[in-house]
Write a protein that holds these residues in place. Structure first.
Motif, mmCIF file in Angstrom:
data_model
loop_
_atom_site.group_PDB
_atom_site.id
_atom_site.type_symbol
_atom_site.label_atom_id
_atom_site.label_comp_id
_atom_site.label_asym_id
_atom_site.label_seq_id
_atom_site.Cartn_x
_atom_site.Cartn_y
_atom_site.Cartn_z
ATOM 1 N N THR A 171 13.779 1.484 45.910
ATOM 2 C CA THR A 171 14.757 0.521 45.409
ATOM 3 C C THR A 171 14.045 -0.819 45.314
ATOM 4 O O THR A 171 13.375 -1.235 46.254
ATOM 5 C CB THR A 171 15.967 0.413 46.356
ATOM 6 O OG1 THR A 171 16.569 1.703 46.465
ATOM 7 C CG2 THR A 171 16.998 -0.576 45.822
ATOM 8 N N ALA A 185 17.450 1.277 41.579
ATOM 9 C CA ALA A 185 16.906 2.542 42.075
ATOM 10 C C ALA A 185 15.938 3.111 41.046
ATOM 11 O O ALA A 185 16.253 3.159 39.856
ATOM 12 C CB ALA A 185 18.027 3.539 42.347
ATOM 13 N N GLY A 207 19.761 -4.311 43.842
ATOM 14 C CA GLY A 207 18.778 -3.238 43.921
ATOM 15 C C GLY A 207 18.789 -2.313 42.724
ATOM 16 O O GLY A 207 19.842 -1.902 42.255
#
Length: 182
Positions: A134, A145, A143
């Motif tokens: 992340t 991913a 964040g």
């Protein structure tokens, strides 16, 4: 009698503090050295290879400025101040590695990737070869991913980022067989 009771309590408290203190990772540096502040300097014109006691490996390429910010076993932190690093984190329960590069943080549990941070250009690049990470930073505070096979290029100046497939280089064709002398 109360002195013995106080001594027993003090010993028990000391044992609990020692048991709860986070274990530190040991690190061996090949092709470089570390300063008391945690800075890693490659020797000569080569790369510096850092091998941690948990099996994680970090290569700081020639000319890269990096620092070991925290070496606790549960949450080690590495800072890449400028340059390129190749990383292979050994997956372990409850371990959360963090790699900082400029305003970007890469949170890792077990994976292989490379990061590049140019402080002059304020450009961040991450190439993810194995696992997942992340990435937090400008335009992705909550964040982003990523999974294996992806490449992220981001600009801290503009906040722009581009997530694209990681293109692996095509191996060069073997040379043609040499002709037999006549």
């Amino acid at each position: 009698p109360w002195v013995w009771g106080a001594a027993v309590v003090a010993c028990a408290a000391a044992a609990i503090v020692v048991a709860l203190r986070p274990a530190r990772l040991d690190v061996r540096v090949t092709g470089g050295s570390t300063s008391d502040e945690g800075y890693v300097s490659p020797d000569g014109d080569g790369d510096a290879l850092l091998t941690f006691s948990d099996g994680t490996q970090l290569t700081l390429e020639r000319g890269t400025r990096g620092r070991l910010a925290e070496l606790t076993a549960g949450s080690p932190r590495v800072v890449v101040e400028d340059g390129r690093a190749r990383v292979q984190v050994r997956k372990r329960p409850h371990a959360r590695w963090a790699f900082h590069a400029g305003p970007y943080v890469v949170d890792v549990t077990g994976t292989a990737f490379s990061i590049d941070w140019s402080s002059r250009l304020e450009r961040f690049t991450l190439e993810l070869h194995e696992g997942t990470v992340t990435v937090r930073g400008p335009s992705s505070e909550s964040g982003l991913a990523m999974r294996a096979g992806q490449r992220l290029v981001a600009s801290a100046r503009t906040g722009d980022f581009k997530l694209e497939p990681l293109v692996r280089p095509t191996p060069a064709a073997p040379p043609p067989p040499a002709e037999a002398p006549k």
